[in-house]
Design an enzyme around this catalytic site. Sequence first.
Site, PDB file in Angstrom:
ATOM      1  N   HIS A   1      48.419  50.351  58.394  1.00 33.70           N
ATOM      2  CA  HIS A   1      48.375  50.156  59.738  1.00 33.70           C
ATOM      3  C   HIS A   1      49.723  50.151  60.677  1.00 33.70           C
ATOM      4  O   HIS A   1      50.647  49.987  59.920  1.00 33.70           O
ATOM      5  CB  HIS A   1      47.456  49.008  60.486  1.00 33.70           C
ATOM      6  CG  HIS A   1      48.235  47.604  60.005  1.00 33.70           C
ATOM      7  ND1 HIS A   1      47.877  47.115  58.884  1.00 33.70           N
ATOM      8  CD2 HIS A   1      48.909  46.894  60.838  1.00 33.70           C
ATOM      9  CE1 HIS A   1      48.530  45.826  58.956  1.00 33.70           C
ATOM     10  NE2 HIS A   1      49.465  45.770  59.864  1.00 33.70           N
TER      11      HIS A   1
ATOM     12  N   HIS B   1      41.906  46.000  60.504  1.00 29.98           N
ATOM     13  CA  HIS B   1      42.783  46.638  61.685  1.00 29.98           C
ATOM     14  C   HIS B   1      43.256  47.875  61.119  1.00 29.98           C
ATOM     15  O   HIS B   1      43.679  48.052  59.706  1.00 29.98           O
ATOM     16  CB  HIS B   1      43.943  45.960  62.087  1.00 29.98           C
ATOM     17  CG  HIS B   1      44.913  45.172  61.424  1.00 29.98           C
ATOM     18  ND1 HIS B   1      44.508  44.713  60.111  1.00 29.98           N
ATOM     19  CD2 HIS B   1      46.095  44.562  61.602  1.00 29.98           C
ATOM     20  CE1 HIS B   1      45.610  44.280  59.657  1.00 29.98           C
ATOM     21  NE2 HIS B   1      46.646  43.851  60.439  1.00 29.98           N
TER      22      HIS B   1
ATOM     23  N   HIS C   1      55.808  47.209  63.919  1.00 28.70           N
ATOM     24  CA  HIS C   1      55.868  47.284  62.480  1.00 28.70           C
ATOM     25  C   HIS C   1      54.947  48.363  62.088  1.00 28.70           C
ATOM     26  O   HIS C   1      54.178  48.834  62.750  1.00 28.70           O
ATOM     27  CB  HIS C   1      55.883  46.107  61.767  1.00 28.70           C
ATOM     28  CG  HIS C   1      54.332  45.351  61.770  1.00 28.70           C
ATOM     29  ND1 HIS C   1      53.845  44.432  62.664  1.00 28.70           N
ATOM     30  CD2 HIS C   1      53.239  45.654  60.906  1.00 28.70           C
ATOM     31  CE1 HIS C   1      52.708  44.169  62.645  1.00 28.70           C
ATOM     32  NE2 HIS C   1      52.249  44.816  61.523  1.00 28.70           N
TER      33      HIS C   1
ATOM     34  N   HIS D   1      48.567  35.102  58.209  1.00 30.16           N
ATOM     35  CA  HIS D   1      47.970  35.297  59.494  1.00 30.16           C
ATOM     36  C   HIS D   1      46.675  34.469  59.808  1.00 30.16           C
ATOM     37  O   HIS D   1      45.758  34.686  58.880  1.00 30.16           O
ATOM     38  CB  HIS D   1      47.806  36.661  59.904  1.00 30.16           C
ATOM     39  CG  HIS D   1      49.092  37.547  59.959  1.00 30.16           C
ATOM     40  ND1 HIS D   1      50.163  37.153  60.874  1.00 30.16           N
ATOM     41  CD2 HIS D   1      49.285  38.629  59.306  1.00 30.16           C
ATOM     42  CE1 HIS D   1      50.867  38.035  60.736  1.00 30.16           C
ATOM     43  NE2 HIS D   1      50.703  39.101  59.813  1.00 30.16           N
TER      44      HIS D   1
ATOM     45  N   TYR E   1      57.140  39.988  56.720  1.00 30.67           N
ATOM     46  CA  TYR E   1      57.854  40.856  57.829  1.00 30.67           C
ATOM     47  C   TYR E   1      59.232  41.066  57.275  1.00 30.67           C
ATOM     48  O   TYR E   1      59.922  40.038  57.301  1.00 30.67           O
ATOM     49  CB  TYR E   1      57.755  40.588  59.201  1.00 30.67           C
ATOM     50  CG  TYR E   1      56.232  40.533  59.605  1.00 30.67           C
ATOM     51  CD1 TYR E   1      55.694  41.798  60.063  1.00 30.67           C
ATOM     52  CD2 TYR E   1      55.482  39.485  59.712  1.00 30.67           C
ATOM     53  CE1 TYR E   1      54.554  42.079  60.593  1.00 30.67           C
ATOM     54  CE2 TYR E   1      54.112  39.644  60.361  1.00 30.67           C
ATOM     55  CZ  TYR E   1      53.742  40.962  60.640  1.00 30.67           C
ATOM     56  OH  TYR E   1      52.420  41.149  60.923  1.00 30.67           O
TER      57      TYR E   1
ATOM     58  N   GLU F   1      56.039  45.730  57.079  1.00 29.76           N
ATOM     59  CA  GLU F   1      55.042  44.383  56.368  1.00 29.76           C
ATOM     60  C   GLU F   1      54.664  44.736  55.418  1.00 29.76           C
ATOM     61  O   GLU F   1      54.092  46.024  55.139  1.00 29.76           O
ATOM     62  CB  GLU F   1      53.914  44.161  57.733  1.00 29.76           C
ATOM     63  CG  GLU F   1      53.257  42.957  57.182  1.00 29.76           C
ATOM     64  CD  GLU F   1      51.852  42.847  57.954  1.00 29.76           C
ATOM     65  OE1 GLU F   1      51.258  43.676  58.590  1.00 29.76           O
ATOM     66  OE2 GLU F   1      51.370  41.624  58.094  1.00 29.76           O
TER      67      GLU F   1
END
Lengths: 115, 308
Positions: free
Chosen positions: B153, B200, B215, B247, B256, B266
């Site tokens: 993503h 996501h 990112h 997260h 990151y 990431e």
Amino acid sequence: MGHYTITITDTQESFRCLDERSVLQGMEALGKRGIPVGCRQGGCGVCKVRVLEGSYSKRVMSRAHVSAEEEAEGCVLSCRIKPTSDLRVAVLGAMKKNICRPQAALPTASPIPTP
Amino acid sequence: MALTGVLRPGHAQIRVLDIEESVKWYTDVMGLKYQGRDDQGRAYFKTRAERDHNSIILRQADRAGLDFFGYKVLDKATLVELERKLNDHGVKTERMPAGDLLETGERVRFQIPTGHTIELYAEKNAVGSAVGCVNPDMDVIDQPGITPIRMDHALLYGTDLDGATELFCKVLGFTLVERVKLEDGQTDLGVWLTCSAKAHDIAIVRHGEPNKLHHVSFQLGSWEQVLRAADIMSKRRVSIDMGPTRHGITNGTTIYFFDPSGNRLETFAGGYDHYPDMEPITWTWDEVGAGIFYHDRKLNEAFLSVVT
């Protein structure tokens, strides 16, 4: 392997930087709090400085943050330069507010980019 | 649930300052498989597990950042249908010819209200994964690079977050999974959207400047693989921004870090499955630190403000 003295003219602080390290790496190794390092790779522009005196080698850096004219006048990203002599540098842009802020007054990082 | 419409993230074209240095880094440190160059000098990569010809494209430029992010759609009829829906929504589209990207069919290109260029395409030649599709062995990660499973993503920073969210959800069929509210409790600071059952497939954060990259993310198989990636990064002197940590948003475990041109990448593992009947998760302003970095529950200025 040699090292040179880098002086930050805004605060008259100086630090020793190995000639194989970038000026930003030298500053980070100093452990000064609040140095707002960004990508450390020439892309984000956070560590922009103006070299007032001295010589350095440099690598390619993003034109989004340093124009060719600026670069010719010694405005560079400190992550992309290595000293080849003692340097006197003035900090610019995003670095300035942190480096020039009195150590005792460092607040926590301001959280969010203004929309 | 059968996936229809927009299937998944397919490719990201990233601008780099030195193409030779970057080709070496994405090969040796990221552990991606080099797939060749086109006549514009762009370099193509895929992961070992990905079957289509490419997912990461590098272009040398004088500034870092993201040129475009592409999604694969089900088939050519879906591509035509989605282009019509975009046009009906008032979005201008442009057709990029087949072969403009190596081994890739015609692409429909458009700008979203955050200023980013997004593409849809139906066809990319399947060249196969490292283990193939007949009686495959496990793909044992025994090489020095990070070796992610897939390009997973992107997080984009841009201006009109609400317009972009509406476009992804109403026109392209994405679902809102999580959101972070600003201090006023009303305005979205950021949204996490999916076109699949992943937590996501894109995330977008409101920002003062359009068309910025926060990112591009690569999936790993486990938290242990994330820690292995951190060891590789430190050994290879990769510039790490944050992590390894977790997260609150999506529950993913993460690092990151930056590529040699300052583009943030990431590596992450985990995250829950999302189904379209689930209520979106909301993070309020006073807990946003934990939403972003669950363990230290604090925000990090570089993470939020440094973009290319």
